[in-house]
Design an enzyme around this catalytic site. Structure first.
Site, PDB file in Angstrom:
ATOM      1  N   ASP A 100      48.181  43.190  42.153  1.00  0.00           N
ATOM      2  CA  ASP A 100      47.353  43.654  43.275  1.00  0.00           C
ATOM      3  C   ASP A 100      47.267  42.566  44.335  1.00  0.00           C
ATOM      4  O   ASP A 100      46.244  42.401  44.991  1.00  0.00           O
ATOM      5  CB  ASP A 100      45.954  44.029  42.769  1.00  0.00           C
ATOM      6  N   ASP A 152      41.395  37.021  41.655  1.00  0.00           N
ATOM      7  CA  ASP A 152      41.291  38.420  41.207  1.00  0.00           C
ATOM      8  C   ASP A 152      42.497  38.845  40.368  1.00  0.00           C
ATOM      9  O   ASP A 152      43.442  39.464  40.863  1.00  0.00           O
ATOM     10  CB  ASP A 152      41.132  39.361  42.401  1.00  0.00           C
TER      11      ASP A 152
END
Length: 293
Positions: free
Chosen positions: A168, A195
Site C-alpha cells: 500500500d 504503515d
C-alpha cells in the site's frame, strides 16, 4: 493530556510516562505522541475491524501463517474466537514487518514494544523536532524529486530482498524525516516508510507482483509531478524480473527500463488492475478529505 484507556495500561506497566497529544487518526489506527523517560516516541493504537475503513482483503492475508494450530483452525472456520485471532494476526503483521525490515537496513520507524494492541515506536521528526510531514504535504524541486525517488526505489529493492512487499505504498504513508548534520551542518531529509500491516510475503503471496508494481507505480506517478522524466521509467517490472531470476540484491543497479515480451493479454488481470486503481483513487480521495494531523 489524559491517557486514553488503551494507553493507560502502558502507563500502568511503566512502558510510557505521559501522553503528550494525539498525532493523527487514520483509516486503521490512532497515533499519539508519548514520553518514555527522556525520549519522545509515538504509540499506535490499532482500531477494531468494525471501526476501520481499510478492509483485510484476502489478497493481503493470503498465506500468512499463525504459530498456534488452534488459532489457525478457528480463523479458517470464522468463529468469534477466530475473528479475534485474525485481528491479532493483522496487528502483529506490522510489528513483524518492522523488525524484519529494520534488521535489513530499511528506513522504517524503529519499533520498541507491542503490548495489548498498541505499537510503541520511534517518532519520526522534521528539522524542528516536530512530527515529520507526509510526502503528499510537501512540494519538491525536480532535483529533490529525483533524489527522493531514487532513495525510495533503493528501499523497495531492500524490502524485496528481505522478502517483503509493502502492498500500500504511496505518498500518504512515507514521511520526510530530517537527519541532523555533523558539527552544525544543515543535515539532510530522507524518506521513512510507515504503515505496514498489509505487507505481504514476496515469495508466498500470489498477488505480490501486482502489489509491488502498484507500489512502484505510485512512487513514479507522485514524483513524476515534479520531475516528469520519471513518468517514462519502468522500475517495477525490471525489479520483479530480476527478483524472480534470483539476480536482485541491495547493490543491483537498476536502469528504469524494461522490455516486455509479446504475449496474449490476460483480460481478467487487466480488469482487476482497473478495479484496484479505482479503489486506490477512492481511498486517496478519502484520505485527502481528512483534516491534517
Amino acid at each position: 493530556m489524559k491517557a486514553p484507556p488503551r494507553l493507560q495500561t502502558l502507563v500502568d506497566e511503566g512502558l510510557i510516562d505521559t501522553v503528550v497529544r494525539q498525532l493523527m487518526s487514520g483509516k486503521e489506527a490512532m497515533v499519539f505522541v508519548v514520553r518514555c523517560g527522556d525520549e519522545t516516541r509515538c504509540a499506535k493504537i490499532y482500531k477494531e475491524a468494525t471501526q476501520r475503513s481499510f478492509r483485510q482483503a484476502v489478497d493481503y492475508t493470503e498465506n500468512r501463517k499463525v504459530k498456534n494450530s488452534r488459532s489457525a483452525r478457528a480463523m479458517a472456520k470464522g468463529s468469534k474466537f477466530g475473528r479475534q485471532e485474525q485481528e491479532a494476526a493483522w496487528q502483529s503483521a506490522e510489528v513483524d514487518a518492522l523488525y524484519r525490515l529494520a534488521a535489513a537496513g530499511v528506513r522504517v520507524p524503529q519499533p520498541y514494544n507491542f503490548f495489548d494492541g498498541v505499537l510503541l515506536m520511534e517518532l519520526v521528526t522534521d528539522a524542528h523536532g516536530d512530527a515529520a510531514p507526509r510526502l503528499n504535504d510537501v512540494s519538491f524541486t525536480p532535483a529533490q524529486a529525483l533524489q527522493h525517488h531514487a532513495a525510495l526505489i533503493a528501499e523497495v529493492v531492500r524490502m524485496l530482498c528481505a522478502g517483503v512487499v509493502h502492498g500500500d505504498l504511496s505518498e500518504f504513508n512515507i514521511l520526510l524525516a530530517h537527519i541532523p548534520g555533523e558539527r552544525g551542518s544543515d543535515g539532510v531529509d530522507e524518506p521513512v516508510i510507515i504503515d505496514l500491516p498489509q505487507a505481504v510475503d514476496a515469495a508466498g503471496n500470489n498477488h505480490a507482483q501486482r502489489m509491488l508494481l502498484r507500489d512502484v507505480g505510485n512512487l513514479r506517478d507522485f514524483f513524476g509531478q515534479f520531475a516528469p522524466v520519471l513518468l517514462k521509467t519502468d522500475y517495477g517490472p525490471e525489479m520483479w524480473s530480476l527478483y524472480q531470476a534470483g539476480l536482485l540484491d541491495n547493490e543491483t543497479v537498476l536502469t528504469g527500463h524494461f522490455e516486455r515480451a509479446n504475449a496474449d493479454v490476460d483480460m481478467t488481470a487487466v480488469l482487476r488492475e482497473i478495479d484496484d486503481a479505482r479503489a486506490e483513487d477512492a481511498a486517496r480521495r478519502l484520505r485527502m478529505s481528512l483534516p491534517p494531523a
